[in-house]
Design a protein around this motif. Structure first.
Motif, short mmCIF file in Angstrom:
data_model
loop_
_atom_site.label_atom_id
_atom_site.label_comp_id
_atom_site.label_asym_id
_atom_site.label_seq_id
_atom_site.Cartn_x
_atom_site.Cartn_y
_atom_site.Cartn_z
N ALA A 128 0.83 -1.20 0.00
CA ALA A 128 0.00 0.00 0.00
C ALA A 128 0.87 1.26 0.00
N TRP A 129 1.99 1.20 0.72
CA TRP A 129 2.88 2.36 0.76
C TRP A 129 3.44 2.65 -0.62
N ARG A 133 3.09 6.30 -5.27
CA ARG A 133 2.98 6.57 -6.70
C ARG A 133 1.72 7.36 -7.05
N ALA A 134 0.64 7.05 -6.34
CA ALA A 134 -0.65 7.65 -6.71
C ALA A 134 -0.80 9.06 -6.16
N ILE A 135 -0.22 9.31 -4.98
CA ILE A 135 -0.44 10.61 -4.33
C ILE A 135 0.68 11.59 -4.66
N LEU A 186 -3.18 2.28 3.18
CA LEU A 186 -1.92 2.35 3.92
C LEU A 186 -2.18 2.66 5.40
N VAL A 187 -3.01 3.67 5.63
CA VAL A 187 -3.34 4.05 7.01
C VAL A 187 -3.99 2.86 7.75
N GLY A 188 -4.96 2.23 7.09
CA GLY A 188 -5.68 1.12 7.72
C GLY A 188 -4.78 -0.06 8.03
N ALA A 189 -3.90 -0.40 7.08
CA ALA A 189 -3.02 -1.56 7.27
C ALA A 189 -2.01 -1.28 8.37
N VAL A 190 -1.46 -0.06 8.41
CA VAL A 190 -0.47 0.27 9.45
C VAL A 190 -1.12 0.27 10.83
N LEU A 191 -2.31 0.86 10.92
CA LEU A 191 -3.02 0.89 12.22
C LEU A 191 -3.30 -0.54 12.70
N PHE A 192 -3.80 -1.37 11.80
CA PHE A 192 -4.11 -2.77 12.09
C PHE A 192 -2.83 -3.47 12.56
N LEU A 193 -1.73 -3.23 11.84
CA LEU A 193 -0.44 -3.84 12.18
C LEU A 193 -0.01 -3.44 13.59
N LEU A 196 4.43 -8.16 -4.03
CA LEU A 196 3.47 -7.77 -2.99
C LEU A 196 2.46 -6.76 -3.53
N PHE A 197 2.84 -6.10 -4.62
CA PHE A 197 1.92 -5.16 -5.27
C PHE A 197 0.56 -5.77 -5.49
N ILE A 198 0.57 -7.05 -5.83
CA ILE A 198 -0.69 -7.70 -6.17
C ILE A 198 -1.65 -7.70 -4.98
N LEU A 199 -1.11 -7.76 -3.76
CA LEU A 199 -1.96 -7.69 -2.57
C LEU A 199 -2.67 -6.35 -2.51
N GLY A 200 -1.87 -5.30 -2.71
CA GLY A 200 -2.42 -3.96 -2.62
C GLY A 200 -3.41 -3.68 -3.73
N SER A 201 -3.03 -4.04 -4.96
CA SER A 201 -3.90 -3.66 -6.07
C SER A 201 -5.22 -4.43 -6.03
N ARG A 202 -5.17 -5.70 -5.64
CA ARG A 202 -6.42 -6.47 -5.56
C ARG A 202 -7.32 -5.92 -4.47
N THR A 203 -6.70 -5.45 -3.37
CA THR A 203 -7.51 -4.92 -2.28
C THR A 203 -8.17 -3.61 -2.68
N VAL A 204 -7.39 -2.72 -3.33
CA VAL A 204 -7.96 -1.44 -3.75
C VAL A 204 -9.06 -1.66 -4.79
N GLU A 205 -8.81 -2.58 -5.72
CA GLU A 205 -9.80 -2.89 -6.74
C GLU A 205 -11.12 -3.32 -6.09
N PHE A 206 -10.98 -4.13 -5.03
CA PHE A 206 -12.15 -4.62 -4.33
C PHE A 206 -12.90 -3.48 -3.63
N LEU A 207 -12.12 -2.58 -3.01
CA LEU A 207 -12.73 -1.45 -2.29
C LEU A 207 -13.49 -0.54 -3.23
N ASP A 208 -13.00 -0.43 -4.47
CA ASP A 208 -13.58 0.51 -5.41
C ASP A 208 -14.81 -0.09 -6.09
N SER A 209 -15.76 -0.53 -5.27
CA SER A 209 -16.94 -1.17 -5.85
C SER A 209 -18.20 -0.62 -5.18
#
Lengths: 163, 440
Positions: free
Chosen positions: A104-105, A110-112, A143-150, B45-58
């Motif tokens: 997520a980081w 990259r996105a922000i 990123l915020v959610g995963a870090v907090l959870f961690l 590990l990117f795949i973890l993040g991108s699949r999760t974001v893709e899921f959230l964006d629904s």
């Protein structure tokens, strides 16, 4: 209860109100569509953003509360396994959430952290008619959610200080 | 290491971690991270993040918290208790009448919610003491509540079908229509079973006491006044979905809003209630969605390793007979149902099963209903039948977990019968969506 537990519970309680906001947004959207004949451009993406806040922060909230689903039967029957189960659960959590937070980081970065040629800030956008920075928001939020959870999971693993 | 060995190792690791009480959300997620890093390096590990974001964006996903809010408001404003009281006097002199009424109320409650936990707890608190007071057979009464309460996911709106629709990329409103007849059929089976058992042995389900029966008809009707508005809200949501007046998420949000108004009219609307309801929605979403994030990550990495392809080939190689492959899939559902929750089963198996299934010419809408029916069985089967544990939490003194487990078997039998009927006659589920939306 660790400080991170309290933080996660507090943020969760606040995030839950996002769902109430969605109810109102959706009611407004339907009324606007049928009564005013003018659907909004923003209801859709705003709702997704609001809901994501609840979904993502809900993970740390449930961890702080201890309500994540687990199979307890064997541990209940063999209390000797309780310590093993506690450590194994914590380590698995750290591995997963650490990996997710790292991903997520990188994605959020990259996105922000994007700028257009003239130097103005240009986060990743949705490309819809509203063209909100929803993708950048979701990545940062994850990123915020995963870090907090961690942090909540880590705090449960560290030796507890008696007070 | 070849993919077959890896697959076995994944299964072994999952089983071990699960049994040792590691939260489900972490089991698949941690395995996904270990696989991704050891086979492809850190960048994977990117795949973890991108699949999760893709899921959230629904957008469709937002229907889940909306339905939870609607159900929780109904629950807290006492609609269920009133509903039961109103129908309960109709049981009259019929043997087993109260059991029939309980099943009927369970179906109506199913239409206000898509979650089974709350419904079983409610019925356990309201209906079980009533049936035991009348001298009902303990097992019959318990089974009626666990089986009836589980119908919540068979009667639309259903959270299971929302997730299935998103995974299989089929229309959720079609699924909501397709599940209606099988769901009602299952309720019919339960009612018939109760009537037959009580007819053969009247001691199992005695009729209401003469005083309760003597209530004048006008008094009986008055009991329905309090539940009319909430039922109208629940009905309105379904009509709005089926008629395409609003999307599922919008309809669910309107339902939550309507439920809040109904609670306000009944005088049970308060700040504390809203706060608790919202927290309940957050908790449900936190639990379910993080489980999905983890499972989704594992499936993503497994796919990258060529695992899905491998599993499909294995599955397709079982037999040339489509029916055998289909039976194997159902067997896997039921087997996994002994150990893990429906949401885990859905996200682990569907990426492998669905392409194989459509390749064999089966209808994915119908398969959603087959999956849904299999999960009905999973709810009840010991040792991890969630329905049993929900009821244990709410049952009166003197009802042990052993009683509850023992009560499930006849109802599990009826569910298997229902599953077989729907498998043999797919039109039972497909006829209604075809009738309403047309098409072949």
């Amino acid at each position: 209860m660790s400080a991170f537990d309290r933080l996660a519970l507090m943020l969760g309680r606040a995030a839950a109100w996002c769902f109430a906001a969605i109810v109102l947004v959706m009611v407004y959207e339907v009324v606007a569509r049928y009564a005013f004949g003018a659907p909004t451009r923003w209801a859709h993406e705003v709702s997704v953003a609001l809901a994501a806040i609840g979904f993502v922060l809900g993970g740390a909230y449930c961890a702080a509360e201890g309500t994540h689903m687990r199979v307890e039967l064997l541990v209940e029957r063999r209390p000797v396994l309780a310590r093993l189960s506690h450590w194994l659960g914590g380590i698995a959590g750290v591995i997963y959430l650490g990996g997710l937070a790292y991903a997520a980081w990188r994605m959020a970065d990259r996105a922000i952290w994007r700028f257009s040629l003239d130097g103005s800030w240009d986060p990743e956008r949705s490309g819809s008619t509203l063209n909100s920075p929803l993708p950048a928001f979701l990545k940062g939020l994850l990123l915020v959610g995963a870090v907090l959870f961690l942090l909540v999971v880590l705090a449960k693993l560290l030796p507890r200080r008696e007070r | 290491m070849d993919i077959g060995t890896v697959t076995l190792l994944i299964l072994a690791a999952m089983a071990t971690l699960l049994m040792l009480g590691v939260p489900l959300a972490f089991v698949s997620g941690s395995i996904a991270v270990v696989l991704a890093v050891s086979f492809f390096g850190w960048n994977a590990l990117f795949i973890l993040g991108s699949r999760t974001v893709e899921f959230l964006d629904s957008f469709a996903l937002i229907a889940v918290p909306m339905f939870v809010i609607m159900a929780a408001i109904m629950e807290r404003s006492g609609v269920a208790a009133d509903l039961y009281r109103a129908f309960h006097v109709l049981a009259g002199s019929l043997r087993g009448g109260l059991g029939v009424v309980t099943t009927f109320v369970a179906v109506l409650l199913g239409a206000t919610t898509g979650i089974i936990g709350g419904e079983i707890v409610l019925l356990g608190l309201i209906a079980l003491p009533q049936m035991l007071r009348l001298g009902y057979d303990k097992r019959l009464a318990i089974g009626t509540i666990t089986a009836g309460g589980s119908l919540g996911t068979m009667i639309p709106p259903s959270i299971i079908l929302i997730f299935y629709g998103l995974t299989a990329e089929v229309s959720i409103s079609h699924l909501f229509l397709a599940t209606l007849i099988p769901g009602l059929m299952l309720a019919g089976f339960y009612i018939a079973y109760i009537l037959v058992r009580c007819g053969l042995n009247p001691a199992m389900g005695p009729p209401l006491s003469p005083e309760e029966r003597a209530m004048p008809a006008i008094e009986k009707l008055k009991l329905f006044r309090g539940v009319a508005l909430p039922m109208l809200v629940a009905g309105g949501v379904l009509v709005s979905i089926y008629a395409g007046f609003a999307s599922i998420t919008e309809s669910a949000a309107l339902g939550a809003f309507g439920a809040a108004i109904a609670a306000w009219v009944r005088g049970s609307f308060s700040y504390a209630m809203v706060r608790d309801v919202l927290i309940q929605a957050l908790r449900t979403c936190g639990m379910v969605f993080w489980l999905v994030f983890g499972t989704n990550a594992l499936i993503g990495v497994y796919n990258l390793m060529g695992g899905i392809e491998f599993a499909r080939t294995m599955l397709g190689g079982i037999s040339d007979e489509p029916a055998v492959i289909l039976s194997t899939m159902i067997g896997v559902f039921i087997l996994l149902g002994f150990f893990i929750d429906w949401i885990g089963i859905l996200f682990l198996t569907m990426p492998i099963f669905l392409p194989t299934l459509t390749g064999l010419g089966y209808d994915p809408i119908w398969f959603g209903i087959v999956f849904n029916l299999s999960m009905q069985i999973a709810y009840l089967t010991p040792p991890f039948g969630p329905a049993c544990f929900y009821l244990k939490g709410a049952a009166p003194e003197g009802v042990t977990l052993q009683d509850i487990f023992a009560a499930q078997w006849p109802f599990i039998g009826l569910q298997i019968l229902g599953l077989i009927v729907v498998v043999l006659w797919p039109d039972l589920s497909l006829w209604l969506p075809r009738l309403v939306y047309g098409g072949g």
